[in-house]
Design an enzyme around this catalytic site. Structure first.
Site, short mmCIF file in Angstrom:
data_model
loop_
_atom_site.label_atom_id
_atom_site.label_comp_id
_atom_site.label_asym_id
_atom_site.label_seq_id
_atom_site.Cartn_x
_atom_site.Cartn_y
_atom_site.Cartn_z
CG HIS A 12 -2.13 -0.83 1.03
ND1 HIS A 12 -3.17 -0.35 0.19
CD2 HIS A 12 -2.35 -2.16 1.56
CE1 HIS A 12 -4.10 -1.39 0.41
NE2 HIS A 12 -3.60 -2.61 0.95
CG ASN A 13 5.52 2.63 0.56
OD1 ASN A 13 5.60 3.45 -0.33
ND2 ASN A 13 6.28 2.66 1.65
N GLY A 15 5.03 4.96 -2.93
CA GLY A 15 6.56 4.74 -3.55
C GLY A 15 7.12 3.67 -3.83
CG ASP A 71 9.46 -6.00 5.55
OD1 ASP A 71 8.38 -5.21 5.74
OD2 ASP A 71 10.35 -6.20 6.37
CG PHE A 159 9.47 5.93 -0.99
CD1 PHE A 159 10.44 5.42 -2.11
CD2 PHE A 159 9.20 5.02 0.04
CE1 PHE A 159 10.71 4.04 -2.07
CE2 PHE A 159 9.96 3.85 -0.04
CZ PHE A 159 10.28 3.06 -0.90
CE1 TYR A 161 13.62 6.75 8.52
CE2 TYR A 161 12.66 4.72 7.23
CZ TYR A 161 12.67 5.55 8.65
OH TYR A 161 11.88 5.16 9.48
CG ASP A 162 14.75 7.53 -1.11
OD1 ASP A 162 15.30 6.40 -0.67
OD2 ASP A 162 13.93 7.34 -2.13
CG HIS A 187 17.27 -1.20 -0.94
ND1 HIS A 187 17.36 -0.19 -1.37
CD2 HIS A 187 16.18 -1.24 -0.11
CE1 HIS A 187 16.50 0.77 -0.82
NE2 HIS A 187 15.62 -0.26 -0.33
NE ARG A 188 11.98 -1.83 -2.49
CZ ARG A 188 12.10 -0.51 -2.13
NH1 ARG A 188 12.37 0.39 -3.18
NH2 ARG A 188 12.04 -0.12 -1.14
#
Ligand code: IMP
Length: 199
Positions: A12-13, A15, A71, A159, A161-162, A187-188
């Site tokens: 639901h985020n 970003g 996550d 979005f 902590y960027d 990381h993603r």
């Protein structure tokens, strides 16, 4: 294995939704849990892997479709890995990242850091991506990017902590980098590259 043609991007985020969609091939139909009226499950796991699996399993079962879930979070060495799996929760119920970022700086203040000493406040972003099929099969993958916390928040892209994370080898925060530049190293995308053969 049959290639995936339609997938729930289980978050639901907004970003995160955008970033995961950008990693997936263009021709795959991407569905948001919002479109299916599915709320998020409780993140009751103790690790990124556990929480990523909880989300992927939940959405794929409820939506009866293959799901990809992430996550992720920021781990600051000086704070013993916090906010870590609580990265999202540090932003409070309104998901306000000004609150979360203030909390980071308040926690770091306790260590009397002199940012001018150029001492590095090392940190990393970690992502665990899980892909789950309606029959319960699940594949997970972890990606990590090392870096440091910036002296102050900078930049308007991205979005979470960027604005306070500077990846190693750069002198800009993730929020100052162009999104395409961030996707190349983050990381993603590292987690995704290990499972891209599924798509
Ligand atoms: P969750 O995985 O939905 O529990 O939330 C992870 C939290 O970590 C997000 O709300 C973000 O604040 C943060 N996070 C994860 N990846 C990134 C990123 O690429 N940039 C900035 N913040 C991130």
């Amino acid at each position: 294995m049959k290639k995936i043609s339609k997938i729930i991007v289980g978050t639901h985020n907004e970003g995160k939704f955008k970033e995961i969609c950008a990693l997936l091939p263009k021709n795959i139909i991407k569905i948001s849990p919002k479109n299916l009226n599915l709320p998020s499950p409780d993140e009751t796991g103790n690790t990124f892997v556990e929480n990523s699996k909880i989300k992927a399993e939940y959405f794929s079962k409820k939506g009866n479709l293959v799901t990809i879930s992430d996550d992720s979070g920021l781990a600051i060495d000086l704070l013993s890995g916090a906010p870590g799996i609580y990265s999202s929760r540090w932003a409070g119920p309104t998901n306000d990242f000004n609150i979360a970022i203030n909390k980071v700086y308040n926690e770091l203040k306790k260590f009397n850091i002199d940012y001018n000493e150029k001492k590095k406040i090392s940190a990393k972003f970690i992502s665990c991506l899980s892909v789950c099929w309606p029959d319960g099969k699940i594949v997970s993958s972890i990606g990590i990017i090392e870096g440091k916390i910036s002296k102050e928040r900078k930049g308007n892209n991205g979005f979470g902590y960027d604005p306070i994370f500077i990846p190693s080898g750069y002198n800009k925060t993730f929020a100052e980098l162009d999104s395409k530049e961030k996707f190349k190293i983050d990381h993603r995308s590292k987690a995704f590259s290990k499972i891209s053969n599924l798509f």
